[in-house]
Write a protein that holds these residues in place. Structure first.
Motif, mmCIF file in Angstrom:
data_model
loop_
_atom_site.group_PDB
_atom_site.id
_atom_site.type_symbol
_atom_site.label_atom_id
_atom_site.label_comp_id
_atom_site.label_asym_id
_atom_site.label_seq_id
_atom_site.Cartn_x
_atom_site.Cartn_y
_atom_site.Cartn_z
ATOM 1 N N GLN A 10 0.811 -1.226 0.000
ATOM 2 C CA GLN A 10 0.000 0.000 0.000
ATOM 3 C C GLN A 10 0.846 1.277 0.000
ATOM 4 O OE1 GLN A 10 -2.967 0.200 3.118
ATOM 5 N NE2 GLN A 10 -3.222 2.401 2.899
ATOM 6 N N THR A 31 0.377 4.212 -2.794
ATOM 7 C CA THR A 31 -0.203 5.494 -2.379
ATOM 8 C C THR A 31 0.797 6.655 -2.483
ATOM 9 O OG1 THR A 31 0.193 4.845 -0.062
ATOM 10 C CG2 THR A 31 -2.034 4.549 -0.926
ATOM 11 N N GLU A 32 1.980 6.401 -3.010
ATOM 12 C CA GLU A 32 2.839 7.515 -3.422
ATOM 13 C C GLU A 32 2.234 8.229 -4.630
ATOM 14 O OE1 GLU A 32 6.993 6.788 -4.070
ATOM 15 O OE2 GLU A 32 7.077 5.317 -2.441
ATOM 16 N N TYR A 33 1.435 7.490 -5.397
ATOM 17 C CA TYR A 33 0.877 8.019 -6.645
ATOM 18 C C TYR A 33 -0.644 8.187 -6.597
ATOM 19 C CZ TYR A 33 5.418 6.136 -7.873
ATOM 20 O OH TYR A 33 6.756 5.837 -7.873
ATOM 21 N N PHE A 34 -1.286 7.446 -5.707
ATOM 22 C CA PHE A 34 -2.748 7.467 -5.619
ATOM 23 C C PHE A 34 -3.203 7.721 -4.191
ATOM 24 C CE2 PHE A 34 -2.338 5.187 -9.602
ATOM 25 C CZ PHE A 34 -3.472 5.559 -10.323
ATOM 26 N N ARG A 35 -4.350 8.372 -4.062
ATOM 27 C CA ARG A 35 -5.017 8.475 -2.759
ATOM 28 C C ARG A 35 -5.965 7.292 -2.615
ATOM 29 N NH1 ARG A 35 -5.189 13.589 -4.763
ATOM 30 N NH2 ARG A 35 -3.939 15.136 -3.633
ATOM 31 N N LEU A 36 -5.912 6.647 -1.473
ATOM 32 C CA LEU A 36 -6.814 5.523 -1.219
ATOM 33 C C LEU A 36 -8.186 6.074 -0.845
ATOM 34 C CD1 LEU A 36 -7.169 2.452 -0.924
ATOM 35 C CD2 LEU A 36 -6.449 2.686 1.463
ATOM 36 N N GLU A 37 -9.152 5.853 -1.728
ATOM 37 C CA GLU A 37 -10.497 6.382 -1.507
ATOM 38 C C GLU A 37 -11.326 5.450 -0.635
ATOM 39 O OE1 GLU A 37 -13.948 7.285 -4.598
ATOM 40 O OE2 GLU A 37 -12.216 8.576 -4.909
ATOM 41 N N ARG A 74 -8.455 6.574 -12.916
ATOM 42 C CA ARG A 74 -9.013 6.041 -11.667
ATOM 43 C C ARG A 74 -8.632 4.564 -11.593
ATOM 44 N NH1 ARG A 74 -12.446 8.027 -8.021
ATOM 45 N NH2 ARG A 74 -14.004 6.714 -7.005
ATOM 46 N N LEU A 107 -8.905 3.766 -5.783
ATOM 47 C CA LEU A 107 -7.887 4.811 -5.625
ATOM 48 C C LEU A 107 -8.049 5.891 -6.693
ATOM 49 C CD1 LEU A 107 -6.224 1.719 -5.468
ATOM 50 C CD2 LEU A 107 -4.811 3.230 -4.097
ATOM 51 N N ASN A 108 -7.683 7.115 -6.294
ATOM 52 C CA ASN A 108 -7.749 8.270 -7.183
ATOM 53 C C ASN A 108 -6.357 8.851 -7.354
ATOM 54 O OD1 ASN A 108 -9.660 9.525 -8.719
ATOM 55 N ND2 ASN A 108 -10.879 10.169 -6.957
ATOM 56 N N LYS A 126 -3.250 11.227 -7.444
ATOM 57 C CA LYS A 126 -2.927 12.435 -6.678
ATOM 58 C C LYS A 126 -2.746 13.622 -7.620
ATOM 59 C CE LYS A 126 -0.843 10.466 -2.527
ATOM 60 N NZ LYS A 126 0.386 10.312 -1.703
#
Length: 517
Positions: A248, A252-258, A408, A514-515, A517
């Motif tokens: 994770q 999540t360096e590249y995406f926000r966990l929605e 997305r 994930l979205n 960043k």
């Protein structure tokens, strides 16, 4: 007990005598240096646990001294002390891997806190973690005696994984063993829960069934397609929840966990059943009935997952999604690199499904290759290899490109896997399938206490190959072993990672949205 040795380098060291005295009274051995050159000489001669270094010394500066200390003995934590709060100095020091950064004037308690943070950090974390888990242990133990619903089982499993990961960092063998025992007890209760409820979920007799392999695409994937111009589904075969938690931070360096959720794999927790159900939106016997030319049973020759794209397109049509989409399966590094090169083109599609097979290959390699057996000797090592793989795989490049282009992302899996330890004797004819966690056949003999037994496969929507076909699913961490050559077989497969049966690890599996960043 030997005293902790500290080196403090400052061109005004005489003014720091009260601090030095304070540390000596606390039981530390402190050497002092008036310059960077003297500090380097002492570091060469002695082994220090920590170094305090003034940033603004005449001659060799603090940053230069820091750099040379790291070249000589990179493992020593160095605390930089400075009068300046200039950003570039802090950045230079941090880039040179300082352990801490203090602004003058410092007081003795600041120094003591920095020592404890750097030298006693692991011990303090270990003690705090062990104490916190002991409290949670009692709470989880009491809950396991209750009649739990699916959401409560998800919560318990997530808590157990949290503590498993926390305790694995502390290397507290005693507490890790207690957690393993509690996890085993939880799996025992979870098996009862599945056996009591599974048929009702599939047959519409439960008003609130969990999301399952054949319903997750419709209920959770399709709604995401409506939220963005380009949605990527990445299904990493065999990905457990604990493996997701270790990868994770990289993603999540590249995406926000929605959102983070768990859904339930169908039985058998095996690729040909669970993944076909995922893409078809149908249970196995329904797939066989509707698409007889696209379903192969265990006894049939040929690949059992060759029609996932067809199933996915048919499901999208049924759900009224007339959209531009693609399906890609990656089974080797060349295919991964080729797909990474094609991401700019795939961004033109509304929906892209990617099946990535590494973790499944890892679990099989863990069984079949001695070197991988040694590298992935336990749960912690198995997770570590998963993390190392992602960090160096084309998949990370794919994920990075999707983020850069504002896509997305949905990440999920088809089933998990469990480390098997206990053999259970089973006898079957030569047509019995080879999976170690579930068996189907005409004349099976087995230990009834070790299995979930289905005499009529249609009861749980599995194809019936013969009139007398029975399915049996191994409970907890059991694996099936034939009496012939029993000892060799047991020694070969014990402590390998298998799937197909009933356990939290195999059935409670991650679903992430994930979205970029």
């Amino acid at each position: 007990m030997e005293k902790v040795k500290i080196l403090w380098a400052d061109d005004e060291i005489e003014l720091l005598k009260p601090h030095i005295l304070f540390l000596k009274e606390k039981g530390y051995e402190v050497d002092t240096a008036n310059s960077g050159e003297d500090a380097l000489d002492l570091v060469k001669e002695k082994d220090y646990e920590i170094v305090f270094l003034d940033e603004n010394m005449p001659g060799l500066s603090g940053l230069e001294t820091l750099s040379r200390i790291k070249q000589m003995k990179s493992e020593i934590p160095v605390v930089m002390i400075t009068k300046s709060e200039e950003e570039h100095i802090m950045e230079d020091a941090i880039g040179s891997q300082i352990a801490d950064y203090l602004i003058k004037p410092v007081n003795p308690n600041q120094i003591l806190l920095s020592i404890k943070k750097n030298l006693e950090n692991k011990r303090l974390i270990r003690e705090k973690t062990s104490s916190a888990y002991q409290q949670e242990f009692r709470s989880i133990g009491m809950r396991l005696g209750d009649k739990l619903d699916f959401d409560q089982w998800k919560d318990i499993y997530q808590k157990l994984i949290f503590w498993e990961l926390e305790l694995s960092r502390t290397r507290e063998a005693g507490m890790e063993e207690i957690l393993r025992m509690q996890k085993s007890e939880a799996n025992n209760q979870f098996n009862r829960y599945i056996i009591d409820n599974y048929q009702a979920w599939l047959n519409g007799k439960d008003a609130n069934p969990p999301l399952l392999s054949h319903t997750i695409f419709k209920q959770r994937v399709v709604p995401e397609i409506d939220k963005a111009d380009s949605v990527f589904l990445i299904l990493i075969d065999n990905l457990r929840f604990d493996q997701w938690k270790v990868i994770q931070p990289v993603i999540t360096e590249y995406f926000r966990l929605e959102s983070e959720d768990l859904y339930c794999s169908i039985l058998p927790t095996a690729t040909q059943y669970a993944r076909n159900a995922f893409f078809a939106g149908l249970l196995p016997s329904e797939i066989e009935k509707r698409f007889p030319n696209h379903w192969l049973n265990d006894e049939d020759e040929g690949g059992k997952n060759l029609h996932e794209e067809f199933f996915m397109q048919e499901q999208l049509k049924r759900l009224g999604k007339d959209i531009r989409s693609s399906y890609n399966k990656v089974t080797n590094i060349q295919a991964g690199k080729k797909l990474a090169d094609n991401i700019p083109n795939l961004m033109n599609n509304r929906f892209n499904a990617i099946v990535y097979n590494f973790v499944d290959m890892l679990s099989h390699a863990r069984t079949e290759m001695e070197v991988i057996r040694e590298l992935a000797d336990d749960e912690k090592a198995y997770r570590s290899i998963t993390l190392s793989w992602l960090e160096h795989s084309p998949l990370l490049d794919i994920i990075r490109q999707i983020a850069q282009r504002g896509g997305r992302l949905v990440i999920t899996t088809d089933h998990g896997t469990i480390r098997v330890t206990e053999p259970s004797k089973l006898v079957g004819d030569r047509n019995t399938n080879t999976n170690l966690r579930y068996k189907q056949g005409k004349n099976l003999t087995y230990e009834k206490k070790d299995v979930y037994e289905i005499k009529n496969p249609q009861d749980i929507f599995l194809p019936r190959q013969h009139v007398s076909t029975t399915f049996v699913f191994a409970k907890e961490d059991k694996f099936f072993a034939y009496p012939n050559n029993y000892n060799y077989f047991v020694n070969y497969y014990r402590n390998t990672f298998q799937h197909g049966g009933i356990s939290m690890e195999e059935m409670l599996i991650p679903f992430l949205v994930l979205n970029a960043k």
